[in-house]
Write a protein that holds these residues in place. Sequence first.
Motif, mmCIF file in Angstrom:
data_model
loop_
_atom_site.group_PDB
_atom_site.id
_atom_site.type_symbol
_atom_site.label_atom_id
_atom_site.label_comp_id
_atom_site.label_asym_id
_atom_site.label_seq_id
_atom_site.Cartn_x
_atom_site.Cartn_y
_atom_site.Cartn_z
ATOM 1 N N ASN A 1 0.812 -1.085 0.067
ATOM 2 C CA ASN A 1 0.047 0.014 -0.031
ATOM 3 C C ASN A 1 1.030 1.369 0.105
ATOM 4 N N ILE A 2 0.999 1.798 -0.951
ATOM 5 C CA ILE A 2 2.096 2.794 -1.314
ATOM 6 C C ILE A 2 1.146 4.078 -1.368
ATOM 7 N N HIS A 3 1.461 4.907 -0.218
ATOM 8 C CA HIS A 3 0.713 6.164 -0.176
ATOM 9 C C HIS A 3 0.931 7.180 -1.057
ATOM 10 N N LYS A 4 2.532 7.228 -1.368
ATOM 11 C CA LYS A 4 2.835 8.297 -2.361
ATOM 12 C C LYS A 4 4.122 7.884 -3.034
ATOM 13 N N LEU A 5 3.896 8.088 -4.329
ATOM 14 C CA LEU A 5 5.085 7.835 -5.240
ATOM 15 C C LEU A 5 5.765 8.971 -5.884
ATOM 16 N N PHE A 6 6.864 9.053 -5.664
ATOM 17 C CA PHE A 6 7.894 10.210 -6.155
ATOM 18 C C PHE A 6 8.706 9.818 -7.268
#
Length: 264
Positions: free
Chosen positions: A163-168
């Motif tokens: 569960n990746i909240h935010k990808l940069f």
Amino acid sequence: MLAAERHRIILERLEQSGAVKVSELSELFQVTEKTVREDLEKLEEKGLLRRTHGGAVMEQGNEDSLLPLQIPNAKHQQEKAAIAELALSCIEPNDIIALDAGSSTLELAKLLPNMPLTVLTNDLLIIRELTMKEAVRLVVPGGYRHHNMLIGGESQEWINRLNIHKLFLSTTGIHLEYGLTIFTEELAKLKRLYLDNAKQVYILADHSKFDKGALITYGSLDETYSIITDEGIAPEVEAKYAASGLRILKAELPRGGKRGKGKV
């Protein structure tokens, strides 16, 4: 030799010498000059070079390498630092984030405070940066080393369970027709896995990455992205990408020793 491999070699030669000749490429590839000219035409359409009489040169203004990252790219460093600082404002304690391999994401890793975070990354330089921050939990997808990256892991499908909240995300090019692009198939697969499993996506791209298209598309621009760029982006370029539905965040460059705030 496949066209994609010819294109890669043409761009490598442009990176090395700044110019190529049709006759020399024809002999190198053992294809007709007509085929080489068609290759150059396709690469010109993607904004990667400019054709000349009897050959091609690097596109003017294309200062940043469009080939896969090997060492941290020092060009547009001030812009990347500003982009990273604006990206940092999007991160909160206890976030689960993914930091794609790249020079802008490395700048972001350097700015991350020693706070509770889970960070997924395949960039060895980012891993080295974050190992000194004890509160940060590192998750590494594995694979084999290619320059400063880990790629080609056979079991990377487990990322689908995260569960990746935010990808940069870093990218070689952003183009309205070709979408998000890169040259390396294995990196494209990992980027796609990141994209498929992230709730929020932030693309870190300085102004030189716009209207550029590499060989492999790994993401279309009809998905929900925020692009964090710098104020060097031309107003007309910003307008046409914003019109496509992308959220454009602009990082101001420092003035008088103080860094400005970002703009939406």
